[in-house]
Design a protein around this motif. Structure first.
Motif, short mmCIF file in Angstrom:
data_model
loop_
_atom_site.label_atom_id
_atom_site.label_comp_id
_atom_site.label_asym_id
_atom_site.label_seq_id
_atom_site.Cartn_x
_atom_site.Cartn_y
_atom_site.Cartn_z
N LEU A 133 29.72 32.18 57.02
CA LEU A 133 31.06 32.22 56.44
C LEU A 133 31.93 31.10 57.02
O LEU A 133 32.75 30.50 56.31
CB LEU A 133 31.71 33.58 56.67
CG LEU A 133 31.15 34.73 55.84
CD1 LEU A 133 31.75 36.06 56.28
CD2 LEU A 133 31.42 34.51 54.35
N LYS A 134 31.73 30.80 58.29
CA LYS A 134 32.47 29.69 58.91
C LYS A 134 32.03 28.35 58.33
O LYS A 134 32.82 27.41 58.24
CB LYS A 134 32.28 29.71 60.42
CG LYS A 134 33.03 30.85 61.11
CD LYS A 134 32.84 30.83 62.61
CE LYS A 134 33.64 31.94 63.27
NZ LYS A 134 33.44 31.96 64.75
N GLU A 135 30.77 28.28 57.88
CA GLU A 135 30.28 27.06 57.23
C GLU A 135 30.87 26.93 55.82
O GLU A 135 31.17 25.83 55.36
CB GLU A 135 28.74 27.10 57.15
CG GLU A 135 28.13 25.88 56.48
CD GLU A 135 26.62 25.95 56.37
OE1 GLU A 135 26.03 25.02 55.77
OE2 GLU A 135 26.01 26.92 56.87
N LEU A 136 31.05 28.06 55.14
CA LEU A 136 31.57 28.05 53.78
C LEU A 136 33.08 27.78 53.73
O LEU A 136 33.58 27.17 52.78
CB LEU A 136 31.28 29.39 53.10
CG LEU A 136 29.82 29.72 52.82
CD1 LEU A 136 29.69 31.15 52.32
CD2 LEU A 136 29.23 28.75 51.81
N TRP A 137 33.81 28.25 54.72
CA TRP A 137 35.27 28.21 54.70
C TRP A 137 35.84 26.81 54.43
O TRP A 137 36.73 26.66 53.59
CB TRP A 137 35.81 28.78 56.01
CG TRP A 137 37.31 28.88 56.05
CD1 TRP A 137 38.16 28.11 56.80
CD2 TRP A 137 38.14 29.80 55.33
NE1 TRP A 137 39.46 28.49 56.59
CE2 TRP A 137 39.48 29.52 55.68
CE3 TRP A 137 37.89 30.81 54.42
CZ2 TRP A 137 40.56 30.22 55.16
CZ3 TRP A 137 38.95 31.52 53.89
CH2 TRP A 137 40.27 31.23 54.25
N PRO A 138 35.35 25.75 55.09
CA PRO A 138 35.91 24.41 54.85
C PRO A 138 35.63 23.89 53.44
O PRO A 138 36.28 22.93 53.01
CB PRO A 138 35.21 23.53 55.90
CG PRO A 138 34.69 24.48 56.92
CD PRO A 138 34.36 25.72 56.19
N LEU A 139 34.68 24.49 52.73
CA LEU A 139 34.34 24.04 51.38
C LEU A 139 35.25 24.65 50.32
O LEU A 139 35.16 24.30 49.14
CB LEU A 139 32.88 24.40 51.05
CG LEU A 139 31.81 23.89 52.02
CD1 LEU A 139 30.44 24.31 51.54
CD2 LEU A 139 31.90 22.39 52.19
N LEU A 140 36.14 25.54 50.76
CA LEU A 140 37.00 26.27 49.83
C LEU A 140 38.31 25.52 49.62
O LEU A 140 38.97 25.11 50.58
CB LEU A 140 37.28 27.66 50.41
CG LEU A 140 37.80 28.75 49.47
CD1 LEU A 140 36.79 29.08 48.38
CD2 LEU A 140 38.14 30.01 50.28
N ASN A 141 38.67 25.32 48.36
CA ASN A 141 39.95 24.71 48.04
C ASN A 141 41.10 25.63 48.44
O ASN A 141 40.94 26.86 48.49
CB ASN A 141 40.06 24.42 46.54
CG ASN A 141 39.19 23.26 46.11
OD1 ASN A 141 38.99 22.32 46.87
ND2 ASN A 141 38.67 23.32 44.89
N GLU A 142 42.27 25.04 48.68
CA GLU A 142 43.45 25.86 48.93
C GLU A 142 43.74 26.73 47.71
O GLU A 142 43.64 26.28 46.57
CB GLU A 142 44.66 24.96 49.24
CG GLU A 142 44.56 24.25 50.57
CD GLU A 142 45.82 23.49 50.90
OE1 GLU A 142 46.75 23.48 50.06
OE2 GLU A 142 45.89 22.90 51.99
N GLY A 143 44.06 27.98 47.97
CA GLY A 143 44.26 28.93 46.89
C GLY A 143 42.97 29.58 46.43
O GLY A 143 42.99 30.45 45.55
N GLY A 144 41.85 29.17 47.03
CA GLY A 144 40.55 29.71 46.64
C GLY A 144 40.20 30.99 47.38
O GLY A 144 40.94 31.46 48.25
N CYS A 145 39.02 31.52 47.06
CA CYS A 145 38.63 32.82 47.61
C CYS A 145 37.13 32.92 47.78
O CYS A 145 36.37 32.46 46.92
CB CYS A 145 39.12 33.93 46.68
SG CYS A 145 38.84 35.61 47.31
N ILE A 146 36.70 33.48 48.90
CA ILE A 146 35.32 33.90 49.10
C ILE A 146 35.23 35.37 48.75
O ILE A 146 36.00 36.18 49.28
CB ILE A 146 34.86 33.67 50.55
CG1 ILE A 146 34.89 32.18 50.90
CG2 ILE A 146 33.46 34.24 50.77
CD1 ILE A 146 34.57 31.88 52.35
N CYS A 147 34.33 35.72 47.83
CA CYS A 147 34.17 37.11 47.39
C CYS A 147 32.74 37.55 47.63
O CYS A 147 31.80 36.94 47.10
CB CYS A 147 34.50 37.25 45.90
SG CYS A 147 36.19 36.86 45.44
N ILE A 148 32.57 38.60 48.41
CA ILE A 148 31.24 39.11 48.74
C ILE A 148 31.13 40.55 48.27
O ILE A 148 31.85 41.43 48.73
CB ILE A 148 31.00 39.06 50.26
CG1 ILE A 148 31.19 37.64 50.79
CG2 ILE A 148 29.59 39.59 50.59
CD1 ILE A 148 31.32 37.57 52.30
N GLY A 149 30.24 40.78 47.34
CA GLY A 149 29.95 42.14 46.88
C GLY A 149 28.59 42.56 47.38
O GLY A 149 27.60 41.84 47.16
#
Length: 207
Positions: A133-149
């Motif tokens: 998740l720490k690897e994914l976080w910098p790839l997220l645009n501002e206003g974006g969201c990580i969603c895990i189901g």
């Protein structure tokens, strides 16, 4: 834990087996469609529509997002599931690879409005989940969201209660989410319980 070959063999019957578990309200897929619907609606509410799907499987959710004009990127370690998904979403950028070893280099070059993962990250250990998740976080645009189901619980006690109820049917090779423990690494994370054994975890990047 199933290998990529195991998932190749399961690919054609995967959607059916998931659907039966969801309809019966049984572990592990009770709440599956509700989770997909929740993620679908959240992604479409975002200002941008570039989506990274981690462990996209046969493309059930990403195909629906693709139909709504989303630009789809993804990674999965099953060649057969990738083939089936690519048929549904021919213009998607799908890469073969074991995400427990990290993202494909091509995926690291982009930025995403949504990063989604449905019933895939339970193949990572708890420390691996945090690192990934720490690897994914910098790839997220501002206003974006990580969603895990996924199969997920508020507390370790609730996980153990579910495990006791399921008995021999419990998959001990899978490592499920415990929100209270994961929140220690991500204080801004939110959790919504969807069924007795599944939930939605979200991380939003504020503008």
């Amino acid at each position: 834990m199933l290998s990529s070959k195991g998932f190749d063999l399961w690919a054609n019957g995967y959607d059916k087996s998931v659907g039966l578990s969801d309809e019966d309200g049984t572990y592990p897929f009770a709440g599956y469609r509700d989770i997909l619907n929740e993620i679908y609606n959240r992604v479409l509410s975002l200002p941008g529509k570039t989506v990274l799907d981690i462990g996209f499987g046969t493309g059930t959710l990403t195909a629906k997002l693709y139909e709504q004009g989303c630009h789809i990127f993804g990674q999965d370690f099953s060649p057969e599931m990738l083939r089936l998904a690519q048929e549904k979403i021919p213009e998607a950028h799908l890469y073969l690879g074991d995400f427990s070893q990290g993202l494909a280099e091509e995926l690291k070059q982009n930025r995403y409005d949504a990063v989604i993962a449905t019933y895939s990250l339970h193949h990572l250990t708890d420390p691996q989940k945090v690192d990934f998740l720490k690897e994914l976080w910098p790839l997220l645009n501002e206003g974006g969201c990580i969603c895990i189901g996924d199969v997920a619980f508020q507390t370790r006690r609730e996980l153990e209660q579910c495990k006791a109820q399921v008995g021999d049917g419990w998959d001990s090779d899978e490592i499920y989410f415990v929100f209270d423990e994961l929140k220690e690494a991500f204080p801004q994370m939110e959790f919504q319980q969807i069924s007795h054994c599944a939930g939605l975890l979200t991380l939003e990047k504020s503008i």
